[in-house]
Design a protein around this motif. Structure first.
Motif, PDB file in Angstrom:
ATOM      1  N   PRO A   1      -5.191  -0.945  -0.920  1.00 31.58           N
ATOM      2  CA  PRO A   1      -5.356   0.121  -0.095  1.00 31.58           C
ATOM      3  C   PRO A   1      -6.660   0.806  -0.547  1.00 31.58           C
ATOM      4  N   ASP A   2      -7.297   1.561   0.475  1.00 38.12           N
ATOM      5  CA  ASP A   2      -8.454   2.453  -0.003  1.00 38.12           C
ATOM      6  C   ASP A   2      -7.776   3.730  -0.185  1.00 38.12           C
ATOM      7  N   GLY A   3      -8.501   4.577  -0.785  1.00 41.38           N
ATOM      8  CA  GLY A   3      -8.056   5.975  -0.966  1.00 41.38           C
ATOM      9  C   GLY A   3      -7.111   6.389  -2.117  1.00 41.38           C
ATOM     10  N   ILE A   4      -6.763   5.356  -3.012  1.00 42.08           N
ATOM     11  CA  ILE A   4      -5.853   5.639  -3.843  1.00 42.08           C
ATOM     12  C   ILE A   4      -6.653   5.257  -5.116  1.00 42.08           C
ATOM     13  N   ARG A   5      -6.249   5.901  -6.494  1.00 43.19           N
ATOM     14  CA  ARG A   5      -6.762   5.641  -7.725  1.00 43.19           C
ATOM     15  C   ARG A   5      -5.671   5.204  -8.694  1.00 43.19           C
TER      16      ARG A   5
ATOM     17  N   ALA B   1       1.082  -1.214  -0.118  1.00 44.66           N
ATOM     18  CA  ALA B   1       0.023   0.071   0.036  1.00 44.66           C
ATOM     19  C   ALA B   1       0.925   1.226   0.022  1.00 44.66           C
ATOM     20  N   ALA B   2       1.882   1.220   0.706  1.00 45.37           N
ATOM     21  CA  ALA B   2       2.796   2.431   0.788  1.00 45.37           C
ATOM     22  C   ALA B   2       3.492   2.487  -0.755  1.00 45.37           C
TER      23      ALA B   2
ATOM     24  N   LEU C   1       2.289   1.659  -3.509  1.00 40.41           N
ATOM     25  CA  LEU C   1       1.180   1.801  -4.533  1.00 40.41           C
ATOM     26  C   LEU C   1       0.741   3.315  -4.019  1.00 40.41           C
ATOM     27  N   ARG C   2       0.629   3.629  -2.994  1.00 37.61           N
ATOM     28  CA  ARG C   2       0.669   5.384  -2.561  1.00 37.61           C
ATOM     29  C   ARG C   2       1.638   6.133  -3.290  1.00 37.61           C
ATOM     30  N   ALA C   3       2.873   5.860  -3.058  1.00 39.44           N
ATOM     31  CA  ALA C   3       3.969   6.523  -3.769  1.00 39.44           C
ATOM     32  C   ALA C   3       3.995   6.438  -5.158  1.00 39.44           C
TER      33      ALA C   3
END
Length: 184
Positions: free
Chosen positions: A156-160, A128-129, A131-133
Motif C-alpha cells: 500500500p501507499d502511505g505507510i512506512r 494493506a489493512a 500492514l496499516r494496522a
C-alpha cells in the motif's frame, strides 16, 4: 509463537496484477513453486480477501494423490483453515473456511497471538489493512522479472515500515525472494 505473514508474488515494479487484471506472468516455475510450498507448510490459517479466495478456489479440489509440486501445494492448502473477508459473498462452501464481513485488525491480532501455527494474510487489499494496522510480522516478497507498468500494487501507499532482511534468494528463472521482519 505464531506470526502474521504476508507473502506476495509481484512484478519488478511491484504489481500483483497488471492494469487489465492479468497475473499469468506471475505463475511460479517449478523451482519457485517448490520453495513457496516449503514456506507455506507452517501456515495453519489463511486470511484472504474475496478476490484471492476466488483465485485460490482451484486448490480446494485440486488432486492431492501424487508426488508433484502441485499435489503438494494442494495438500498444504486443503489442510489449512481459511477465513474469507467479503461483504459481497453470501456463503463459502469450501472445507475449513469461514466467512467474515469485515476485517477487524484487533481481532486478527488476537487470533494470531493465540494461534499455534503461523497465519498468512493474503490479497493486497486485506494485507494493506493489516500492514496499516501494524499487525504483520513478516513480509515475503517474490519479484518476477517483468515490468507491467501499473495495476494492483502489492504494497500500500502511505505507510512506512522499517524492515530487517532475514533471508534472500535468486532463482534460476530470474525471480527473486526477500523475507523481512517488520521492526516494531
Amino acid at each position: 509463537m505464531a506470526r502474521l505473514l504476508y507473502t506476495t508474488i509481484a512484478s519488478l515494479d511491484g504489481y500483483v496484477a497488471d492494469a487489465a487484471g492479468s497475473f499469468e506472468w506471475a505463475a511460479p516455475d517449478a523451482e519457485v513453486h517448490a520453495f513457496v510450498n516449503d514456506l507455506e507448510r507452517d501456515v495453519g490459517t489463511y486470511l484472504c480477501g474475496r478476490r484471492l479466495f476466488e483465485v485460490m478456489a482451484y486448490w480446494e479440489t485440486a488432486p492431492t494423490d501424487g508426488d508433484g509440486i502441485e499435489h503438494d501445494y494442494a495438500r498444504i492448502w486443503q489442510a489449512a483453515d481459511k477465513v474469507v473477508y467479503s461483504r459481497t459473498l453470501t456463503e463459502v462452501t469450501s472445507g475449513r473456511t469461514t466467512l467474515e464481513r469485515d476485517f477487524d485488525p484487533v481481532a486478527a491480532g488476537r487470533f494470531v497471538a493465540g494461534a499455534e501455527r503461523d497465519v498468512s494474510v493474503g490479497g493486497p487489499t486485506l494485507a494493506a489493512a493489516a500492514l496499516r494496522a501494524g499487525i504483520v510480522d513478516e513480509l515475503a516478497l517474490f519479484r518476477v522479472p517483468v515490468v507491467v507498468g501499473g495495476g494492483t500494487s502489492s504494497l500500500p501507499d502511505g505507510i512506512r515500515l522499517d524492515l530487517e532482511l532475514l533471508d534472500s534468494r535468486r532463482f534460476a528463472g530470474g525471480t527473486t525472494y526477500a523475507r523481512y521482519a517488520v521492526r516494531r
